[in-house]
Design a protein around this motif. Structure first.
Motif, mmCIF file in Angstrom:
data_model
loop_
_atom_site.group_PDB
_atom_site.id
_atom_site.type_symbol
_atom_site.label_atom_id
_atom_site.label_comp_id
_atom_site.label_asym_id
_atom_site.label_seq_id
_atom_site.Cartn_x
_atom_site.Cartn_y
_atom_site.Cartn_z
ATOM 1 N N THR A 21 13.900 -15.384 20.676
ATOM 2 C CA THR A 21 12.962 -15.741 21.607
ATOM 3 C C THR A 21 12.542 -16.977 20.806
ATOM 4 O O THR A 21 11.936 -17.744 20.862
ATOM 5 C CB THR A 21 11.877 -15.186 22.081
ATOM 6 O OG1 THR A 21 11.005 -14.177 20.875
ATOM 7 C CG2 THR A 21 12.165 -14.291 23.222
ATOM 8 N N ARG A 23 14.194 -19.043 19.406
ATOM 9 C CA ARG A 23 14.479 -20.515 19.381
ATOM 10 C C ARG A 23 13.943 -21.109 20.443
ATOM 11 O O ARG A 23 14.095 -22.159 20.986
ATOM 12 C CB ARG A 23 15.875 -19.755 20.193
ATOM 13 C CG ARG A 23 17.361 -19.607 19.682
ATOM 14 C CD ARG A 23 18.512 -18.942 20.214
ATOM 15 N NE ARG A 23 19.761 -18.779 19.065
ATOM 16 C CZ ARG A 23 20.751 -18.335 19.650
ATOM 17 N NH1 ARG A 23 21.102 -18.707 20.615
ATOM 18 N NH2 ARG A 23 22.265 -17.911 18.450
ATOM 19 N N VAL A 24 13.721 -20.354 21.646
ATOM 20 C CA VAL A 24 12.582 -21.286 22.340
ATOM 21 C C VAL A 24 10.882 -21.510 21.372
ATOM 22 O O VAL A 24 10.486 -22.367 22.328
ATOM 23 C CB VAL A 24 12.176 -19.952 23.828
ATOM 24 C CG1 VAL A 24 10.983 -20.489 24.273
ATOM 25 C CG2 VAL A 24 13.418 -19.218 23.774
ATOM 26 N N ILE A 26 11.376 -22.645 18.092
ATOM 27 C CA ILE A 26 11.232 -23.607 17.264
ATOM 28 C C ILE A 26 11.652 -24.444 18.628
ATOM 29 O O ILE A 26 11.522 -25.885 18.156
ATOM 30 C CB ILE A 26 12.319 -23.231 17.062
ATOM 31 C CG1 ILE A 26 12.416 -22.111 16.095
ATOM 32 C CG2 ILE A 26 13.190 -24.503 16.289
ATOM 33 C CD1 ILE A 26 13.572 -22.069 14.990
ATOM 34 N N ARG A 27 12.231 -24.624 19.642
ATOM 35 C CA ARG A 27 12.256 -25.652 20.094
ATOM 36 C C ARG A 27 11.309 -26.620 21.394
ATOM 37 O O ARG A 27 11.379 -27.236 21.313
ATOM 38 C CB ARG A 27 13.587 -25.324 21.804
ATOM 39 C CG ARG A 27 15.300 -26.110 21.627
ATOM 40 C CD ARG A 27 15.950 -25.726 23.556
ATOM 41 N NE ARG A 27 15.079 -24.283 24.258
ATOM 42 C CZ ARG A 27 15.727 -23.201 24.211
ATOM 43 N NH1 ARG A 27 16.670 -23.053 23.094
ATOM 44 N NH2 ARG A 27 15.227 -22.234 24.916
ATOM 45 N N ARG A 28 10.305 -25.768 21.173
ATOM 46 C CA ARG A 28 9.654 -26.603 21.484
ATOM 47 C C ARG A 28 8.236 -26.371 20.932
ATOM 48 O O ARG A 28 7.059 -28.000 21.330
ATOM 49 C CB ARG A 28 8.502 -24.945 22.946
ATOM 50 C CG ARG A 28 9.227 -24.596 23.717
ATOM 51 C CD ARG A 28 8.356 -24.848 24.474
ATOM 52 N NE ARG A 28 8.956 -24.493 26.145
ATOM 53 C CZ ARG A 28 8.540 -24.787 27.419
ATOM 54 N NH1 ARG A 28 7.970 -26.189 27.757
ATOM 55 N NH2 ARG A 28 9.106 -24.374 28.382
ATOM 56 N N GLY A 29 8.559 -27.111 19.485
ATOM 57 C CA GLY A 29 7.709 -27.703 18.464
ATOM 58 C C GLY A 29 7.217 -26.593 17.778
ATOM 59 O O GLY A 29 5.992 -27.244 17.496
ATOM 60 N N ASP A 60 10.195 -18.926 30.057
ATOM 61 C CA ASP A 60 11.623 -19.703 28.694
ATOM 62 C C ASP A 60 11.914 -18.254 27.912
ATOM 63 O O ASP A 60 12.770 -17.643 27.653
ATOM 64 C CB ASP A 60 11.670 -21.038 28.253
ATOM 65 C CG ASP A 60 11.945 -22.314 28.504
ATOM 66 O OD1 ASP A 60 11.792 -21.777 29.914
ATOM 67 O OD2 ASP A 60 11.458 -22.933 28.533
#
Length: 83
Positions: A21, A23-24, A26-29, A60
């Protein structure tokens, strides 16, 4: 299908229980990784603080959590051997 992530779980609990999770997040800022507030914020609160759609974020996070990969708590050093 039953949700893995409860409404009262904090972002810290989620990231520790299901490391994918992160990664989610970080990807979402989001800045939850290492943030002292992550141990208090639920998904709803984190989404609101970061101006994100809670349903999409939760979806996500659930997908990452249900990917079947869970790890021991990050504080655990079991299985590590000196070089």
């Amino acid at each position: 299908m039953e949700s893995l992530i409860g409404d009262d779980m904090t972002m810290d609990q989620i990231m520790r229980r299901w490391p994918l999770t992160i990664r989610v997040v970080i990807r979402r800022g989001m800045l939850c990784v290492g943030c002292p507030i992550a141990s208090f914020h639920t998904v709803a609160e984190a989404a609101r603080e970061h101006g994100l759609d809670e349903d999409l974020l939760r979806s996500d996070l659930e997908a990452a959590a249900s990917s079947g990969r869970s790890a021991a708590p990050m504080s655990s050093a079991s299985g590590l051997r000196p070089a």
